[in-house]
Each structure stands twice: as structure tokens, then as C-alpha cells.
Design an enzyme around this catalytic site. Structure first.
Site, short mmCIF file in Angstrom:
data_model
loop_
_atom_site.label_atom_id
_atom_site.label_comp_id
_atom_site.label_asym_id
_atom_site.label_seq_id
_atom_site.Cartn_x
_atom_site.Cartn_y
_atom_site.Cartn_z
N ASP A 34 -1.13 6.71 6.41
CA ASP A 34 -1.10 5.29 6.73
C ASP A 34 -1.93 5.04 8.00
O ASP A 34 -2.08 5.93 8.84
CB ASP A 34 0.34 4.82 6.94
N ARG A 41 6.50 -8.33 1.66
CA ARG A 41 7.35 -7.94 2.79
C ARG A 41 7.99 -9.16 3.44
O ARG A 41 9.17 -9.15 3.77
CB ARG A 41 6.53 -7.16 3.82
N LYS A 72 0.83 -1.22 0.00
CA LYS A 72 0.00 0.00 0.00
C LYS A 72 0.86 1.26 0.00
O LYS A 72 0.61 2.20 -0.76
CB LYS A 72 -0.94 -0.03 1.22
N THR A 73 1.89 1.29 0.84
CA THR A 73 2.78 2.45 0.88
C THR A 73 3.55 2.57 -0.43
O THR A 73 3.75 3.68 -0.96
CB THR A 73 3.76 2.33 2.06
#
Length: 343
Positions: free
Chosen positions: A113, A221, A68-69
């Protein structure tokens, strides 16, 4: 090599930040996976650029660690505008948000965020900024107090959340695009691992990359985190080259099994299967049995176990599935030597 605690947790760790920043793609064409989402964003970005306007506000939601980031940064790069970033827990007072919004630039991207963790009064102040591009400031106190409306340039807000259900309806309604990121399949994860290995200058073959991808829980991640640990193992034990056996040996040493389950995942399942006969058992009881917080079990570990088909949430409590009994090689209650009640 010591086992890194929480290595297959998708929650960001301090050691991840600099590492992830170096591996992040800069353009949508370089972003692997999420084809439908990428197509929607490409159209929105191109339309905004052709009109010379700010793009619609975007709400990105989905499990942690899916990008998302990264997508927020990519949107700013594609729009060729400035990028500013904050998070819900940081914005504790209205004054914090006022300071940021008063310095915002035309068409820039403003990324929030963990938007579901905004304080209510801060969230309400954000409504007018998102919808009317103004900030209402209270001047003075008591009977002489008055509200001053400060106009701000049109900008693009991008918000990210792992828990869309906690984002209020008025907040969701102010986003023109609400997009969900899903877990990546094995082929997509393999491409991500290969790309990251190439950027790190690693020597890795296709089978080694596939093995890391298979144990990454469909989360980039986690895949990048495992890749770092395998790189360390290969450097010390295998002259820096990663093949299938090296990857398997390194990940087995980290106690990450073929489904990406780590020590805590396995402890939760074996406790449910062996101590509680597969359930049903309450969340608090299960969490206490494995010495974890109920929120951690529910939000961090259970989603992936449910996705694998090992765990069910029922009105009576948590229950193990038939597949869990088979995978963990635990006999089902009533199917041993004594037989079941209905046999």
C-alpha cells in the site's frame, strides 16, 4: 450525538479498520462497481489459474477509499494463494524488504500500500524482485564486499497508490496491469449501502439507502462510515429503523449536506466566495484563511470540489465557478446593486 471529525474524509481512520474488514466482499462477483476493471482482473486470474502460474503484477491507483486493498485481498482469494501485506512508509530500509521477500511463497500475493512513499534505495531493490524474481544482498564491506543473488519464488505483487504521478517510471514499467479505480455513481453506492446494512442486520428502506449513498461522495469508505453514524442515530431516536427522514435528520446533524460536503468543505467554499470574491486566490492564502495545511486542502478537499464543478485550479490561483455562487447563495461580484465594470 457528537459530530465525528473528518467523517467525509476518504482517509482511513482507526475505527474503520475492523469495521471495513467485516464488510469487505471476498469475490470479484460480490464487488460492486468498476465493471471494466473487474472484467480485466477476472480474465487475468482465470488465465493464471489455468496455467498454474503467478499472475502478472498489478498497480492499482485512484482516490482513497474506493477499494484498492479490498481488491488485493479478493485477488488472493480468487487465486487461492497466501496474502501478505505491507506499506511504503513501513519499508524504511533494504533489510526490511529482504526479510519479507526471503519468506515469500510460490505464487502468493504480496500487497504494498502507498507504494509512492517507498524510499529510493528500497524501491531499487524491489526492481529485481519484480522483474527477475531475485534479491541482491550485499555481503561484507569495503574492497572485500560482494553481491549475492538470492532467488525467490514467482509471486504476484499488487501495489496501491493514491498519487500515480509520484510513482517512478521504472516502477510503473514493472507492473503488467495498471488499473484505475473511479468514484462510484449513485446507483452503485446505493447497492453498497444496502449490502453493508444487510450485513450489519440493519432495517433500512430504499429511500434511506439512497440518501446515504447520495451524500457519500462516491466513496464506499465514506458510505460505510456514514451508515455507522446513521445506525447509531436510528437506534437512539428511531427504534432502529432507517427511512428517508431518519437518514436526512442524522446526516443533517452531522452537517453533511446533500452533495456530501462537510463543515470544512463548506468553510473553504464560503471563504473563497465571500472573502475573496470567488478568486483567484493562492493555495497557501486559502489554506491559511481556513486554518488548514495547504497539502490537506489540495489533496483531501479540492478534488471533490473540482469534481462537483464548484472549484477551478487556474495558473492564477483557485477560482469559484458560477455553480458555486448559485449553490452557496452568494451574490457574484459586480452583479449586485452597483453593477459590473462592463455594464
Amino acid at each position: 450525538m457528537s459530530r465525528e471529525k473528518g467523517i467525509v474524509s476518504a482517509a482511513p481512520q482507526d475505527a474503520d479498520l475492523q469495521f471495513e474488514a467485516a464488510l469487505r466482499p471476498r469475490r470479484l462477483d460480490d464487488f460492486t462497481g468498476q465493471p471494466k476493471l473487474k472484467e480485466i482482473l477476472k480474465i487475468a486470474v482465470q488465465a493464471a489459474r489455468e496455467r498454474g502460474e503467478a499472475m502478472d503484477h498489478v498497480l492499482l491507483h485512484g482516490p482513497p477509499g474506493l477499494g484498492k486493498t479490498t481488491l488485493a485481498n479478493i485477488i488472493a482469494q480468487e487465486l487461492e494463494v497466501a496474502f501478505d501485506q505491507t506499506s511504503g512508509p513501513v519499508l524504511q530500509k533494504k533489510l526490511d524488504l529482504t526479510g519479507i521477500l526471503s519468506n515469500i511463497r510460490d505464487r502468493q500475493v504480496f500487497f504494498i500500500d502507498e507504494v509512492h512513499r517507498l524510499m529510493m534505495d528500497v524501491e531499487e531493490m524491489l526492481y529485481s524482485a519484480l522483474e527477475d524474481f531475485r534479491v541482491d544482498i550485499l555481503i561484507g564491506q569495503g574492497p572485500g564486499a560482494r553481491t549475492h543473488s538470492l532467488p525467490i519464488p514467482r509471486f504476484t505483487a499488487i501495489a496501491a497508490t493514491t498519487r500515480q504521478g509520484l510513482v517512478s517510471a521504472p516502477m510503473r514499467g514493472r507492473f503488467g496491469l495498471v488499473l484505475r479505480l473511479n468514484h462510484y455513481d449513485a446507483e452503485e453506492m446505493t447497492r453498497i449501502v444496502v449490502r453493508s446494512a444487510s450485513m450489519l442486520g440493519m432495517s433500512i428502506d430504499a429511500q434511506g439507502a439512497e440518501e446515504i449513498a447520495r451524500r457519500s461522495r462516491g466513496t464506499p469508505r465514506i458510505g460505510n462510515r456514514l451508515l455507522r453514524r446513521v445506525r447509531d442515530y436510528a437506534q437512539v431516536r428511531a427504534r432502529g429503523k432507517v427511512d428517508l427522514k431518519v437518514a436526512q435528520d442524522a446526516l443533517d446533524l452531522l452537517e453533511v449536506d446533500r452533495h456530501g460536503l462537510d463543515e470544512t468543505d463548506q468553510k473553504i467554499m464560503t471563504t473563497l466566495l465571500q472573502k475573496f470574491g470567488g478568486g483567484p486566490v493562492g493555495l497557501n492564502t486559502l489554506a491559511a484563511s481556513v486554518d488548514e495545511q495547504p497539502d490537506t486542502v489540495e489533496e483531501v478537499y479540492e478534488p471533490y470540489l473540482i469534481q462537483l464543478g464548484f472549484l477551478d485550479r487556474t495558473p492564477r490561483g483557485r477560482m469559484a465557478t458560477l455553480g458555486a455562487f448559485e449553490y452557496f447563495k452568494v451574490p457574484r461580484p459586480g452583479f449586485g446593486g452597483q453593477g459590473s465594470l462592463f455594464q
